[in-house]
Design a protein around this motif. Structure first.
Motif, short mmCIF file in Angstrom:
data_model
loop_
_atom_site.label_atom_id
_atom_site.label_comp_id
_atom_site.label_asym_id
_atom_site.label_seq_id
_atom_site.Cartn_x
_atom_site.Cartn_y
_atom_site.Cartn_z
N TYR A 1 0.84 -1.21 0.00
CA TYR A 1 0.00 0.00 0.00
C TYR A 1 0.87 1.25 0.00
O TYR A 1 1.83 1.36 0.77
N TYR A 2 0.50 2.19 -0.89
CA TYR A 2 1.18 3.49 -0.97
C TYR A 2 0.21 4.57 -0.50
O TYR A 2 -0.85 4.77 -1.10
N HIS A 3 0.58 5.26 0.56
CA HIS A 3 -0.32 6.27 1.14
C HIS A 3 -0.45 7.48 0.23
O HIS A 3 0.40 7.75 -0.63
N GLY A 4 -1.52 8.23 0.42
CA GLY A 4 -1.73 9.47 -0.31
C GLY A 4 -1.11 10.65 0.39
O GLY A 4 -0.41 10.52 1.38
N GLY A 5 -1.38 11.85 -0.16
CA GLY A 5 -0.84 13.07 0.42
C GLY A 5 -0.13 13.94 -0.58
O GLY A 5 0.81 14.67 -0.22
N ALA A 6 -0.53 13.87 -1.85
CA ALA A 6 0.01 14.75 -2.89
C ALA A 6 1.52 14.64 -3.05
O ALA A 6 2.17 15.61 -3.43
N TYR B 1 7.28 18.03 -8.80
CA TYR B 1 8.11 17.54 -9.89
C TYR B 1 8.37 18.68 -10.88
O TYR B 1 7.94 18.62 -12.04
N PRO B 2 9.10 19.70 -10.44
CA PRO B 2 9.30 20.88 -11.29
C PRO B 2 10.06 20.59 -12.57
O PRO B 2 9.94 21.34 -13.54
N HIS C 1 12.67 15.68 -1.34
CA HIS C 1 13.03 14.66 -2.33
C HIS C 1 12.03 14.74 -3.48
O HIS C 1 11.04 14.02 -3.51
N PRO C 2 12.28 15.62 -4.46
CA PRO C 2 11.33 15.78 -5.57
C PRO C 2 11.13 14.47 -6.32
O PRO C 2 11.99 13.58 -6.30
N LEU C 3 9.99 14.38 -6.97
CA LEU C 3 9.79 13.24 -7.86
C LEU C 3 10.89 13.23 -8.92
O LEU C 3 11.39 14.28 -9.30
N PRO C 4 11.35 12.04 -9.33
CA PRO C 4 10.69 10.73 -9.20
C PRO C 4 11.07 9.91 -7.97
O PRO C 4 10.93 8.68 -8.00
N ALA C 5 11.55 10.51 -6.89
CA ALA C 5 12.00 9.74 -5.73
C ALA C 5 10.92 8.79 -5.21
O ALA C 5 11.20 7.63 -4.91
N ALA C 6 9.68 9.27 -5.11
CA ALA C 6 8.61 8.42 -4.59
C ALA C 6 8.37 7.22 -5.49
O ALA C 6 8.10 6.11 -5.01
N TYR C 7 8.45 7.42 -6.81
CA TYR C 7 8.29 6.30 -7.74
C TYR C 7 9.44 5.31 -7.59
O TYR C 7 9.23 4.08 -7.61
N ASP C 8 10.65 5.81 -7.45
CA ASP C 8 11.81 4.93 -7.28
C ASP C 8 11.68 4.11 -6.00
O ASP C 8 11.94 2.90 -6.00
N ASP C 9 11.26 4.77 -4.93
CA ASP C 9 11.10 4.06 -3.65
C ASP C 9 9.98 3.03 -3.73
O ASP C 9 10.09 1.93 -3.18
N GLY C 10 8.89 3.40 -4.40
CA GLY C 10 7.78 2.46 -4.54
C GLY C 10 8.18 1.21 -5.30
O GLY C 10 7.81 0.10 -4.92
N TRP C 11 8.95 1.39 -6.36
CA TRP C 11 9.39 0.25 -7.16
C TRP C 11 10.41 -0.60 -6.41
O TRP C 11 10.33 -1.83 -6.41
N PHE C 12 11.37 0.05 -5.76
CA PHE C 12 12.37 -0.69 -4.99
C PHE C 12 11.69 -1.51 -3.90
O PHE C 12 12.04 -2.67 -3.67
#
Length: 327
Positions: free
Chosen positions: A78-83, A233-234, A120-131
């Motif tokens: 599960y990946y929590h929300g929060g923008a 994600y600027p 930690h701007p995106l894509p950090a959250a995507y990287d962490d989710g995949w790892f």
């Protein structure tokens, strides 16, 4: 607050403010709480685990009451929300909500504590989710001595033939992109050749440069999702039409390769993201994907109502529908 005297660098009202010294004030989100060895309300046990030290990725794992010590249970990542910039796997709201999900669905929930923007701007959250997804599924491999920080609850009680992922809002977005990563590229299969059996996407966060359905043309440029994406994600190529946030962008991976056989999507009648959830549902149906997708439209409810007000009948009904899906 002492921070009020510091010089502001940028801000994302009403969510957070960043100061020139690098500190961040977050104005929304529930307090951090410790895990509960045995929750008296649900009978669920929880603890915090470390997935990676560098970068630091953690999770809170929720184990429902067992009937015996050899019992195997489905797993929900599960990946929590929060923008992408608020909330936590360790927050009061998600601790309470996921204890309910674990108890009612009789599943092990692994709630990932991914890194947040703007530190930690995106894509950090995507990287962490995949790892995290790879680390969790690596527990399916017998005699796998390569796992760092091996988790015995997953080894002893996880049934990797019943493996699910999901999340709410930005977390649902992370789950969607993980599904595409599994489905569109054979080189990105999960350890142990684990297959994702289904995905739970609650109030998913998607957006694009053009409004859809009943979204206002006049307000679109100043919409909250637009502001959030540009903040977290600027440097995104294509801006708001980056495939990570716009699954129908010209260069987005095809939805017909989504890497699971069934998806359950929730939208709420009073949620600004409602039309995007419907838009995504229709796009998946038309894509040629061979799986089953279901949309549950809860009228009269606000964004993430089931997390904030789990005691209401609509929240109870939603949890029951999730439990049925995970069964």
């Amino acid at each position: 607050m002492a921070s009020s005297t510091k010089e502001i660098d940028r801000e994302l009202p009403p969510l957070l403010r960043v100061y020139k010294d690098g500190t961040v004030d977050r104005f929304l989100g529930s307090p951090i709480v410790p895990p509960i060895p045995l929750d008296p309300e649900t009978g669920v046990s929880s603890k915090d685990i470390i997935i990676s030290q560098n970068p630091l990725i953690q999770a809170r794992i929720h184990l429902p009451k067992l009937t015996n010590q050899t019992q195997k249970l489905p797993i929900l990542v599960y990946y929590h929300g929060g923008a992408f910039c608020l909330e936590s796997a360790f927050s009061f709201l998600h601790q309470r909500y996921l204890n309910i999900i674990a108890s009612q669905s009789n599943v092990i929930v692994v709630s990932v504590e991914y890194r947040l923007a703007p530190e930690h701007p995106l894509p950090a959250a995507y990287d962490d989710g995949w790892f995290s997804l790879k680390w969790i599924t690596s527990h399916s491999i017998e005699n796998n001595n390569d796992i760092i920080n091996i988790e015995p609850w997953l080894i002893n009680h996880g049934d990797f033939d019943r493996f699910y992922i999901g999340g709410d809002t930005s977390g649902a977005n992370i789950a969607h992109n993980a599904l595409l990563r599994v489905g569109n590229n054979g080189d990105e299969s999960l350890p142990g050749d684990v297959k994702i059996k289904g995905a739970l996407l609650a109030f998913p966060l998607f957006w694009s440069s053009k409004p859809v359905l009943s979204e206002s043309v006049e307000e679109h440029e100043q919409s909250s999702p637009m502001k959030v994406w540009n903040f977290v994600y600027p440097d995104a190529v294509g801006g708001i039409d980056n495939p990570l946030i716009n699954p129908l962008a010209d260069d987005a991976p095809s939805l017909d390769k989504i890497g699971c056989p069934k998806i359950l999507i929730f939208v709420a009648g009073k949620d600004d993201l409602r039309d995007r959830g419907i838009w995504y549902y229709e796009a998946v149906k038309k894509s040629g994907w061979k799986g089953e997708v279901e949309l549950v439209h809860v009228e009269g409810e606000e964004h993430c109502f089931q997390i904030y007000h789990p005691e209401t009948q609509n929240s109870i009904d939603m949890v029951n529908r999730i439990a049925s899906f995970l069964a």
